[in-house]
Design a protein around this motif. Structure first.
Motif, PDB file in Angstrom:
ATOM      1  N   PRO A   1       0.791  -1.243   0.000  1.00 42.54           N
ATOM      2  CA  PRO A   1       0.000   0.000   0.000  1.00 42.54           C
ATOM      3  C   PRO A   1       0.813   1.278   0.000  1.00 42.54           C
ATOM      4  N   ASN A   2       2.097   1.220   0.401  1.00 43.46           N
ATOM      5  CA  ASN A   2       2.903   2.435   0.507  1.00 43.46           C
ATOM      6  C   ASN A   2       3.994   2.524  -0.554  1.00 43.46           C
ATOM      7  N   LEU A   3       3.885   1.738  -1.610  1.00 45.51           N
ATOM      8  CA  LEU A   3       4.909   1.698  -2.651  1.00 45.51           C
ATOM      9  C   LEU A   3       5.050   3.060  -3.340  1.00 45.51           C
ATOM     10  N   LYS A   4       6.311   3.481  -3.534  1.00 46.36           N
ATOM     11  CA  LYS A   4       6.590   4.757  -4.182  1.00 46.36           C
ATOM     12  C   LYS A   4       7.280   4.609  -5.539  1.00 46.36           C
ATOM     13  N   THR A   5       8.078   3.541  -5.701  1.00 45.15           N
ATOM     14  CA  THR A   5       8.828   3.343  -6.938  1.00 45.15           C
ATOM     15  C   THR A   5       8.621   1.925  -7.447  1.00 45.15           C
ATOM     16  N   LEU A   6       8.282   1.786  -8.733  1.00 46.28           N
ATOM     17  CA  LEU A   6       8.026   0.485  -9.342  1.00 46.28           C
ATOM     18  C   LEU A   6       8.835   0.369 -10.621  1.00 46.28           C
ATOM     19  N   THR A   7       9.646  -0.712 -10.727  1.00 37.75           N
ATOM     20  CA  THR A   7      10.421  -0.991 -11.932  1.00 37.75           C
ATOM     21  C   THR A   7       9.994  -2.340 -12.489  1.00 37.75           C
ATOM     22  N   LEU A   8       9.698  -2.386 -13.783  1.00 38.25           N
ATOM     23  CA  LEU A   8       9.194  -3.603 -14.414  1.00 38.25           C
ATOM     24  C   LEU A   8      10.101  -4.009 -15.566  1.00 38.25           C
ATOM     25  N   ASN A   9      10.413  -5.291 -15.605  1.00 35.13           N
ATOM     26  CA  ASN A   9      11.213  -5.837 -16.694  1.00 35.13           C
ATOM     27  C   ASN A   9      10.749  -7.263 -16.933  1.00 35.13           C
ATOM     28  N   PHE A  10       9.882  -7.445 -17.922  1.00 35.80           N
ATOM     29  CA  PHE A  10       9.371  -8.778 -18.210  1.00 35.80           C
ATOM     30  C   PHE A  10       9.196  -8.962 -19.706  1.00 35.80           C
ATOM     31  N   PRO A  11       8.769 -10.162 -20.167  1.00 36.46           N
ATOM     32  CA  PRO A  11       8.746 -10.464 -21.602  1.00 36.46           C
ATOM     33  C   PRO A  11       7.837  -9.525 -22.382  1.00 36.46           C
ATOM     34  N   ASP A  12       8.135  -9.423 -23.675  1.00 36.13           N
ATOM     35  CA  ASP A  12       7.356  -8.556 -24.545  1.00 36.13           C
ATOM     36  C   ASP A  12       5.881  -8.915 -24.557  1.00 36.13           C
ATOM     37  N   ASP A  13       5.570 -10.225 -24.525  1.00 36.57           N
ATOM     38  CA  ASP A  13       4.176 -10.626 -24.665  1.00 36.57           C
ATOM     39  C   ASP A  13       3.382 -10.461 -23.380  1.00 36.57           C
ATOM     40  N   ALA A  14       4.036  -9.974 -22.297  1.00 29.06           N
ATOM     41  CA  ALA A  14       3.315  -9.794 -21.038  1.00 29.06           C
ATOM     42  C   ALA A  14       2.212  -8.761 -21.183  1.00 29.06           C
ATOM     43  N   GLY A  15       2.409  -7.784 -22.062  1.00 33.36           N
ATOM     44  CA  GLY A  15       1.414  -6.742 -22.227  1.00 33.36           C
ATOM     45  C   GLY A  15       0.277  -7.113 -23.157  1.00 33.36           C
ATOM     46  N   THR A  16       0.392  -8.243 -23.840  1.00 33.45           N
ATOM     47  CA  THR A  16      -0.629  -8.600 -24.818  1.00 33.45           C
ATOM     48  C   THR A  16      -1.893  -9.127 -24.161  1.00 33.45           C
ATOM     49  N   ARG A  17      -1.811  -9.543 -22.917  1.00 34.65           N
ATOM     50  CA  ARG A  17      -2.975 -10.090 -22.231  1.00 34.65           C
ATOM     51  C   ARG A  17      -3.195  -9.355 -20.914  1.00 34.65           C
ATOM     52  N   TRP A  18      -3.088  -8.042 -20.960  1.00 32.61           N
ATOM     53  CA  TRP A  18      -3.225  -7.233 -19.754  1.00 32.61           C
ATOM     54  C   TRP A  18      -4.675  -7.253 -19.308  1.00 32.61           C
ATOM     55  N   LYS A  19      -4.958  -7.869 -18.159  1.00 29.54           N
ATOM     56  CA  LYS A  19      -6.331  -8.094 -17.709  1.00 29.54           C
ATOM     57  C   LYS A  19      -6.658  -7.352 -16.423  1.00 29.54           C
ATOM     58  N   ALA A  20      -5.975  -6.241 -16.190  1.00 29.67           N
ATOM     59  CA  ALA A  20      -6.143  -5.555 -14.906  1.00 29.67           C
ATOM     60  C   ALA A  20      -7.206  -4.469 -14.938  1.00 29.67           C
ATOM     61  N   LEU A  21      -7.753  -4.179 -16.099  1.00 29.30           N
ATOM     62  CA  LEU A  21      -8.606  -3.004 -16.231  1.00 29.30           C
ATOM     63  C   LEU A  21      -9.868  -3.070 -15.384  1.00 29.30           C
ATOM     64  N   ARG A  22     -10.390  -4.257 -15.129  1.00 28.50           N
ATOM     65  CA  ARG A  22     -11.629  -4.391 -14.367  1.00 28.50           C
ATOM     66  C   ARG A  22     -11.386  -4.695 -12.893  1.00 28.50           C
ATOM     67  N   MET A  23     -10.133  -4.747 -12.502  1.00 22.16           N
ATOM     68  CA  MET A  23      -9.824  -5.035 -11.105  1.00 22.16           C
ATOM     69  C   MET A  23      -9.863  -3.756 -10.280  1.00 22.16           C
ATOM     70  N   LYS A  24     -10.038  -3.908  -8.984  1.00 21.06           N
ATOM     71  CA  LYS A  24      -9.978  -2.768  -8.077  1.00 21.06           C
ATOM     72  C   LYS A  24      -8.574  -2.175  -8.107  1.00 21.06           C
ATOM     73  N   VAL A  25      -8.500  -0.859  -8.162  1.00 24.07           N
ATOM     74  CA  VAL A  25      -7.208  -0.189  -8.250  1.00 24.07           C
ATOM     75  C   VAL A  25      -6.482  -0.280  -6.914  1.00 24.07           C
TER      76      VAL A  25
END
Length: 326
Positions: A186-210
């Motif tokens: 809950p208190n995160l200030k900095t986020l770094t992401l490094n994962f495969p190219d196809d990780a973004g092709t099935r992004w299913k977070a839009l309907r989840m609680k923020v």
């Protein structure tokens, strides 16, 4: 090299100990550490074990611990890891998932670097979850996993975690995992992401609680291996990270054509972002040689960082960009 520690060993004044490319027998680790009464810095790098059922590290004086075990496939991993180091400040663990983990409370833990790999094991997911549970007081966490091998539903709340770096190889069909994990920080200030190219092709977070960290605390996001298929992910963060100040995107892995396509999409996001500074790394100025779309108007853009690594470029481009109603 092979190491067998005698029973009468005593290193009472030793503060730093590093073993590299060694094989330890039996209870050699426990015997060695228990006789180092002021040990503060301990590292096992590319080490393996023989005739051992438990890696037992007990040291109230220990402040820095590095465990990089040999992860060669086929090597014996059916051992238990027990760590009782209540004053630990830094913890690095690179290895295949062990049979189980028992970690004492580490209230002083500032930084952890965890890189775990899954080999065939029935309890792999449970063991990995116990490892992550044991570092719940950490403030900065770098996590590398070959796939999602622990359940977010069993994780505690990481109240102290303010920096999180995720380096994954895949989501194994659970693309919502990242957002699920963000609910635990809950208190995160900095986020770094490094994962495969196809990780973004099935992004299913839009309907989840923020996650609450996006609403109140997250100020900087870096996407290290950006791909054009991650645009939906970028859009999600820009729409929901309400206090975001900087979004850093690296496109070093893209082809020239892909960089050009990404540039057009990201320039549109500049118009939507009210406070966030978008920094594009390894973004060759040659991609921007053609005239900008005259309808582009970045009414909300108040700060611009421009990086040029000496490539030839048309000098009037910057002035033309400044005409885009900044």
């Amino acid at each position: 090299s092979e190491i067998k520690v005698p029973s009468d060993v005593c290193l009472g004044n030793l503060k730093t100990l590093q073993l590299r490319n060694s094989v330890l027998f039996g209870d050699s680790i426990h015997r060695l550490i228990s006789n180092c009464h002021v040990l503060e810095d301990l590292a096992f790098i590319e080490c393996g074990f023989d005739n051992i059922s438990e890696v037992n590290i007990q040291s109230p004086s220990l402040k820095r611990l590095v465990l990089e075990f040999d992860v060669t496939e086929g090597r014996y991993f059916n051992y238990v890891v027990v760590i009782n180091a209540p004053n630990l400040v830094y913890f690095q663990y690179h290895a295949a998932v062990a049979a189980s983990y028992t970690l004492s409370t580490m209230k002083s833990l500032e930084k952890a670097d965890i890189s775990i790999y899954q080999f065939d094991s029935i309890n792999c997911e449970t063991s990995a979850t116990h490892l992550i549970q044991g570092i719940c007081n950490v403030r900065s966490l770098s996590l590398t996993i070959d796939e999602v091998i622990f359940r977010t539903s069993q994780l505690p709340i990481f109240h102290n975690l303010i920096e999180f770096k995720y380096l994954g190889v895949g989501f194994n069909g659970r693309e919502t995992w990242l957002v699920e994990f963000l609910h635990c920080v809950p208190n995160l200030k900095t986020l770094t992401l490094n994962f495969p190219d196809d990780a973004g092709t099935r992004w299913k977070a839009l309907r989840m609680k923020v996650p609450s960290c996006l609403s109140f605390h997250l100020k900087e996001i870096e996407i290290s291996c950006f791909d054009t298929r991650m645009i939906e992910m970028v859009s999600y963060f820009l729409d929901n990270a309400m206090v975001l100040e900087k979004l850093i995107i690296s496109m070093a892995a893209l082809t020239w054509r892909q960089k050009w396509e990404a540039q057009n999409q990201l320039l549109q996001f500049l118009k939507r972002s009210k406070k966030c500074l978008i920094v594009i790394l390894y973004f060759c100025i040659q991609l921007l040689q053609t005239s900008l779309d005259p309808v582009l108007a970045f009414h909300n853009l108040v700060e611009l960082e421009f990086h040029n690594k000496g490539a030839d470029w048309r000098g009037t481009w910057l002035v033309e960009f400044l005409h885009c109603d900044l």
